[in-house]
Design an enzyme around this catalytic site. Structure first.
Site, PDB file in Angstrom:
ATOM      1  N   TYR A 289       0.816  -1.212   0.000  1.00 42.39           N
ATOM      2  CA  TYR A 289       0.000   0.000   0.000  1.00 42.39           C
ATOM      3  C   TYR A 289       0.848   1.260   0.000  1.00 42.39           C
ATOM      4  CZ  TYR A 289      -4.387  -2.347  -0.100  1.00 42.39           C
ATOM      5  OH  TYR A 289      -5.450  -3.087  -0.541  1.00 42.39           O
ATOM      6  N   HIS A 442      -5.154  -2.278   7.054  1.00 41.63           N
ATOM      7  CA  HIS A 442      -4.538  -3.317   6.226  1.00 41.63           C
ATOM      8  C   HIS A 442      -3.519  -4.147   6.993  1.00 41.63           C
ATOM      9  CE1 HIS A 442      -6.453  -2.438   2.451  1.00 41.63           C
ATOM     10  NE2 HIS A 442      -6.190  -1.152   2.580  1.00 41.63           N
ATOM     11  N   HIS A 493       1.221 -16.817   9.713  1.00 45.16           N
ATOM     12  CA  HIS A 493       2.554 -16.219   9.670  1.00 45.16           C
ATOM     13  C   HIS A 493       3.555 -17.038  10.469  1.00 45.16           C
ATOM     14  CE1 HIS A 493      -0.434 -13.026   8.975  1.00 45.16           C
ATOM     15  NE2 HIS A 493       0.451 -12.535   8.139  1.00 45.16           N
ATOM     16  N   GLU A 693      20.524 -34.050 -14.155  1.00 54.13           N
ATOM     17  CA  GLU A 693      19.976 -34.958 -13.145  1.00 54.13           C
ATOM     18  C   GLU A 693      20.980 -35.209 -12.034  1.00 54.13           C
ATOM     19  OE1 GLU A 693      18.710 -38.325 -15.514  1.00 54.13           O
ATOM     20  OE2 GLU A 693      16.727 -37.422 -15.773  1.00 54.13           O
TER      21      GLU A 693
END
Length: 760
Positions: A289, A442, A493, A693
């Site tokens: 933001y 927010h 979180h 690989e």
């Protein structure tokens, strides 16, 4: 207040606005009401100036990045002119046709206006004029938008925020064609479109306009930009200082949970410069933001700088806007993607249009930092104005230097006293440590959380937001309910959860009153970067202290992360500690069982969204989990007690519309503990090539991690590698002064050091 007050200048304006000045008396000297003189030097005068137009025309064809940006805009606008103007009756949410069309239109109004000034081609002015008159004919009878989700519905869009976007860009187009229009045409547009538009998003929606939030920043900038074009001082005062006598309670909350005004009851553009920004330029809502808000902050400031230089807007709060650009660039990973703190969509980066604006304007007004030129070169486009020309000339003249990202600690809060965010960087490893304030509406409930990156690749992730921005099929492109039930909750979180309840009970009214506290940070040494902070209010009677370090050691292929989370409480609790790793499990050193039927881990605070895919119990001192992602190996080694549970979880329970990403985590659980220490190391090591690989260095280099000391004053761990070499890390829990001398006994040995921590 009279809505159609005539423009009054000089001392008459000061007298007229005396009541407003008294209502704003709590503002500090930098935000006190100033006498604003009208400017009548002609147009354009906001973002591109008359002098700038002359210089641009002089250099055209000889400034590659500007020439390419101009050509791109020309092709885009020419295609729109050929397709014809469409201003449909609004009806859709984000992502729907009418929303996208009106959004496209405001970008074209700005770009076509600039093309008219630079190319002196009347077709672009006519296009802008015709579109404005089409909007004017529509707007005078336009009802409020039919979609009712927003607390402040717009007219062209479902929320006033997007209407404000429209006016910010449209103002620039109007400025560019102002002198092309006749006085009668200008009078019609201002009476039928611009003034009613500005009144509606401000006086008509005070709860939207008179707050401290990125929404109101857009509204303030919109009213201020059109005010500058029209030389309307009453509107400009409204933009800078908000609406007087709005009838709102300063303690009232909006529908997003944010306070209407700042703690001193201020509103307007200058209040939005004061409260959300720290002195370091960190924006409390987080980088996503901050990126979004930087456009109105900087574009309106650029206009004020050009039209009202006496305001010295770029000097406001010790140049905080220019500091904010540097802070924001430092809050991005190696690829330029912003760290998704709080509500943040992953993948948003400094390649966005807002950051093109930020970099260009910061370069022109911030001392012409040559490091910004390197960001502009990566962005590969510039603004078609004075600042874009400055960037183009700087690049052309070979002045570019790399923009260096180093470890940084950014304070939060208007005075830098509400925690902060630290980024620890060492040889491609980046640890983002959040110990900040709530972050307004927010914000997420994740004190002392972290995420980990390697060369721009997520290793331990922050989930970000639960939203598909501007994708109509997913909730009209708006926030999904899972943003509150999952993404904001603490369990989403990488931090400690007590008794299956989010920090501050997941309530904004509690979380907004508190912030974590920095204990110390040290970025002065080449081999180790350290930060430590504590949180005493997330759970009553419990203190969380977390210390994180990125350590470079010759015996390890890459720097490793040391994570110490210390919990002290006045009673026994259950502690959960998840690590949201990304990738495929390679191996574990603990036994676990997998259920035949997946069940949610809990019923609330985000636990209802976690499936349990495996359950185990610690059967030795260290728990190990290794995984591979993007061709690299990673290992988590953590100290565990014999009674600790280990859960393998996956996001996606209670998600009938498949709105959540199905991503894994390892969760450590201490079921009955009063105090606890979670000590872990995360290694990045080796690689795998699907072409050859061949797997290289696919195993951990940690033989043992042990907590060897822990009391109220100190916590110490031994790190033993596979070669038998042992290192000791000790951190101070009480006296963290960098000058204090310390001594403890560890396994019969005396350890002495000076400072907040020691590693040897």
């Amino acid at each position: 207040m009279t809505l159609n007050k005539k423009t009054i200048i000089g001392l008459f304006l000061s007298v007229l606005m005396l009541g407003s000045m008294l209502s704003c008396k709590a503002q500090n000297e930098t935000t006190s009401k100033k006498e604003v003189e009208s400017s009548s030097d002609g147009h354009p005068k906001l973002i591109i100036t008359k002098a700038g137009v002359e210089e641009i025309r002089k250099n055209l064809g000889n400034i590659p990045i500007f020439d390419a940006s101009l050509q791109m805009a020309k092709e885009e606008v020419d295609a729109e002119i050929a397709a014809g103007i469409d201003t449909p009756i609004p009806k859709d949410f984000s992502g729907g046709y009418t929303h996208v069309r009106h959004k496209r239109n405001f970008f074209m109004l700005e770009k076509a206006g600039l093309l008219y000034q630079i190319l002196d081609d009347e077709k672009y002015a006519k296009y802008v004029k015709d579109m404005f008159f089409q909007y004017a004919a529509m707007y005078k009878d336009l009802p409020v938008h039919p979609q009712t989700r927003s607390y402040a519905r717009g007219k062209l869009f479902w929320q006033c925020l997007n209407d404000s976007n429209w006016l910010v860009y449209a103002s620039q187009g109007y400025d560019c064609i102002y002198e092309y229009l006749t006085p009668e045409e200008r009078e019609t547009l201002e009476a039928d479109l611009f003034r009613p538009f500005a009144d509606y998003i401000s006086i008509g929606n005070p709860k939207f306009y008179n707050r401290v939030h990125n929404h109101s920043t857009w509204g303030n900038a919109a009213v201020g930009m059109i005010a500058l074009v029209m030389d309307d001082d009453e509107l400009l005062q409204r933009a800078l200082y908000g609406i007087e006598n709005d009838g709102l309670d300063p303690n009232e909350k909006d529908n997003d949970g944010g306070f209407i005004k700042d703690p001193e009851g201020r509103a307007g553009f200058l209040a939005n410069l004061e409260e959300p920004f720290s002195p370091d330029g960190y924006y409390t809502e987080g980088p996503y933001y901050q990126r979004y808000a930087m456009y109105p902050f900087l574009i309106f400031s650029e206009a004020l700088n050009n039209a009202k230089p006496e305001l010295k807007i770029f000097e406001h709060k010790d140049g905080v806007l220019l500091k904010a650009v540097n802070a924001l660039l430092n809050l991005s990973d190696a690829d330029g993607d912003f760290f998704p703190l709080n509500d943040g969509q992953k993948g948003m980066s400094y390649y966005s249009k807002e950051l093109v604006t930020a970099v260009d304007i910061a370069y022109l007004h911030g001392g012409r930092d040559p490091g910004l030129l390197s960001i502009a070169k990566k962005q590969n486009r510039v603004l078609l104005d004075d600042s874009g020309l400055a960037i183009a000339l700087g690049i052309k003249n070979g002045e570019t230097k790399p923009f260096k990202k180093e470890s940084i600690n950014l304070s939060d809060g208007p005075n830098g006293e509400q925690g902060g965010v630290a980024v620890l960087r060492n040889e491609g490893i980046e640890v983002v440590f959040k110990y900040a304030a709530q972050g307004l509406s927010h914000g997420h409930y994740d004190k002392l959380s972290f995420s980990l990156y390697e060369d721009g690749q997520e290793v331990i992730q922050d989930y970000g937001l639960a939203r598909f921005v501007n994708i109509e099929q997913k909730g009209g492109g708006n926030y999904l309910k899972e943003n509150k039930t999952w993404a904001k909750q603490t369990i989403a979180h990488n931090t400690v959860i007590q008794n299956e309840s989010s920090h501050f009970q997941g309530k904004y009214s509690i979380g907004s009153k508190h912030h974590s506290e920095l204990d110390f940070y040290d970025f002065s040494k080449e081999n180790i970067k350290v930060v430590s902070a504590h949180e005493a209010n997330a759970y009553p009677g419990t203190v969380l202290t977390r210390t994180m370090a990125v350590i470079s050691d010759d015996d390890f292929e890459k720097p490793f992360v040391l994570d110490l989370m210390r919990v002290t409480s006045d009673k026994a609790n259950q502690y959960d500690f998840p690590y949201y790793y990304l990738g495929q499990i390679m191996e574990t050193n603990f036994e676990y069982t997998t259920p035949k039927m997946l069940e949610p881990l809990g019923t609330k605070h985000g636990y209802q969204h976690l499936f349990v895919e495996g359950r185990g119990q610690a059967n030795q001192q260290n728990i190990k989990l290794s995984w591979m992602n993007a061709g690299r190996f990673h290992t988590l080694t953590t100290v565990a007690g014999a009674e600790d549970d280990v859960l393998l979880t996956r996001i996606g329970a209670d998600d009938p519309e498949f709105n959540l990403r199905k991503e894994p985590a390892l969760m450590l659980r201490k079921s009955k503990a009063k105090d606890a220490v979670f000590a872990s190391i995360i290694e990045s090591h080796g690689s795998y090539s699907p072409v050859s690989e061949n797997a290289v260095n696919s195993h951990s280099n940690i033989a043992e991690l042990e907590v060897v000391y822990n009391d109220v004053d100190y916590t110490a761990v031994n790190i033993k590698d596979l070669q038998g070499k042992t290192k000791l890390f000790v951190v101070c829990n009480s006296n963290t002064s960098k000058d204090a001398k310390h001594e403890i006994e560890v396994n019969g040995n005396t350890v002495q050091w000076t400072g907040s921590y020691d590693f040897k």
